[in-house]
Scaffold this active site. Structure first.
Site, short mmCIF file in Angstrom:
data_model
loop_
_atom_site.label_atom_id
_atom_site.label_comp_id
_atom_site.label_asym_id
_atom_site.label_seq_id
_atom_site.Cartn_x
_atom_site.Cartn_y
_atom_site.Cartn_z
N ASN A 157 4.32 -3.77 2.82
CA ASN A 157 4.49 -2.38 2.85
C ASN A 157 4.61 -2.13 4.27
OD1 ASN A 157 3.81 0.43 3.07
ND2 ASN A 157 1.74 0.30 2.03
N LYS B 43 4.73 0.60 5.75
CA LYS B 43 4.07 1.68 6.29
C LYS B 43 5.04 2.68 7.20
CE LYS B 43 -0.29 -0.25 5.21
NZ LYS B 43 -1.80 -0.39 5.51
N HIS C 172 -0.98 4.87 -2.92
CA HIS C 172 -1.82 4.07 -1.68
C HIS C 172 -2.82 5.00 -1.25
CE1 HIS C 172 -2.36 2.02 1.99
NE2 HIS C 172 -1.85 0.86 1.75
N GLU D 264 -3.75 5.49 1.70
CA GLU D 264 -3.48 5.93 2.94
C GLU D 264 -2.86 7.49 2.46
OE1 GLU D 264 -1.22 3.25 4.99
OE2 GLU D 264 -3.17 2.09 5.28
N GLU E 19 -6.39 -2.88 -3.64
CA GLU E 19 -6.82 -2.53 -1.99
C GLU E 19 -8.07 -2.14 -1.70
OE1 GLU E 19 -2.74 -3.17 -0.24
OE2 GLU E 19 -2.86 -1.01 -0.59
N GLY F 10 -6.38 -3.09 7.23
CA GLY F 10 -6.14 -3.05 8.57
C GLY F 10 -7.29 -3.31 9.54
N SER G 75 -5.72 -6.91 4.55
CA SER G 75 -5.97 -7.80 5.69
C SER G 75 -5.51 -9.19 5.02
CB SER G 75 -7.38 -7.74 6.05
OG SER G 75 -7.59 -6.56 6.74
P1 13P Z 1 -2.82 -4.61 5.95
O1 13P Z 1 -2.40 -5.76 5.23
O2 13P Z 1 -2.56 -4.30 7.12
O3 13P Z 1 -4.53 -4.71 5.98
O4 13P Z 1 -2.68 -3.36 4.78
C1 13P Z 1 -2.89 -3.62 3.52
C2 13P Z 1 -2.07 -2.58 2.86
O5 13P Z 1 -2.54 -1.12 2.98
C3 13P Z 1 -0.89 -2.86 2.07
O6 13P Z 1 -0.24 -1.53 1.37
#
Ligand code: 13P
Length: 255
Positions: free
Chosen positions: A15, A17, A102, A104, A172, A178, A217
């Protein structure tokens, strides 16, 4: 938990983002090149770039077996929704999957379980596989509510009619995204086991065949350990999917 889950074909999805421009095509080329016959024989791989790159990436990835997905879609097929993109548009651009819900988007755009469910259904309407995301915040985990929260999100965000082909679940934990922090393998096993139970209770044999990804992560250094956990059928990778070496290093957990 289920005998079949261990035999599911894993999916390692990136992803991206809100990262990537035309110049990122070189990274996609490197990912495609690294997704070689041996890896193709074992796992599915996907990149979900920003919407501006879906068409170009899908064209580039066409001969490489690498799938391209969208990160979000509107529930409607078309209409007066300035700035939004429909699942049909993603499919038209060459995507074969779409991420829905997601954390976010749940946080930044207030997406509710009902809206996430509608987006997943929109994806199916357009012929896309839906990757539905669930996960608890740190406060929810500290309060001992993880299974309740994730169970509630699952029930509310996954539409009726989900099959092993049209649905992937991504667990997640919000606090692991992150941050460089990950749950213990026992904690991952507990949540993924609960998700498998719920999917099987609701969808029977189809639920046994649905892939459950871990995200948050995931790095080359921890992928093998996380991917070996019961009912972990792949990864949804953020930051580490932006660099071909790291993303392929994660996929190498399955070599
Ligand atoms: P990270 O791998 O950067 O922690 O992000 C995970 C994520 O949100 C994937 O959708």
């Amino acid at each position: 938990m289920s005998s079949m889950a261990g035999t599911l074909r894993p999916l390692v999805a990136g992803n991206w983002k809100m990262n990537g421009t035309k110049s990122s095509g070189a990274e996609l080329e490197a990912i495609s090149a690294g997704y070689d016959d041996a890896l193709q024989g074992k796992i599915d791989m996907m990149v979900c770039p920003p919407a501006t790159l879906v068409m170009a990436f899908a064209a580039m990835a066409r001969d490489a077996a690498l799938a391209v997905g969208g990160q979000n879609c509107h529930a409607n097929e078309s209409g007066a929704h300035t700035g939004d993109i429909s699942a049909e548009m993603l499919a038209d651009a060459g995507a074969t999957a779409v991420i829905a819900g997601h954390s976010e988007r749940r946080a930044d755009h207030g997406e509710t379980d009902d809206q996430v469910r509608a987006k997943a259904e929109a994806g199916w309407r357009a012929g896309l596989m839906a990757i539905v995301c669930v996960g608890e915040t740190e406060a929810e985990r500290d309060a001992g509510k993880t299974l309740d929260i994730v169970g509630g999100q699952l029930a509310g965000s996954i539409p009726d009619g989900a099959t092993a082909q049209n649905l992937v679940v991504a667990y997640e934990p919000v606090w692991a995204i992150g941050t460089g922090r990950t749950p213990t393998t026992d904690d991952v096993a507990e949540v993924h086991g609960m998700i498998r139970e719920r999917l099987t209770a609701r969808f029977g044999g189809e639920g046994e065949g649905m892939r459950i990804l871990y995200g948050g992560s995931v790095k080359p250094g921890n992928a093998a350990e996380l991917m070996a956990v019961d009912n972990v059928n792949g990864a949804l990778v953020g930051g580490a999917s932006l660099k071909a070496d790291d993303f392929l290093g994660i996929a190498a957990a399955y070599r």
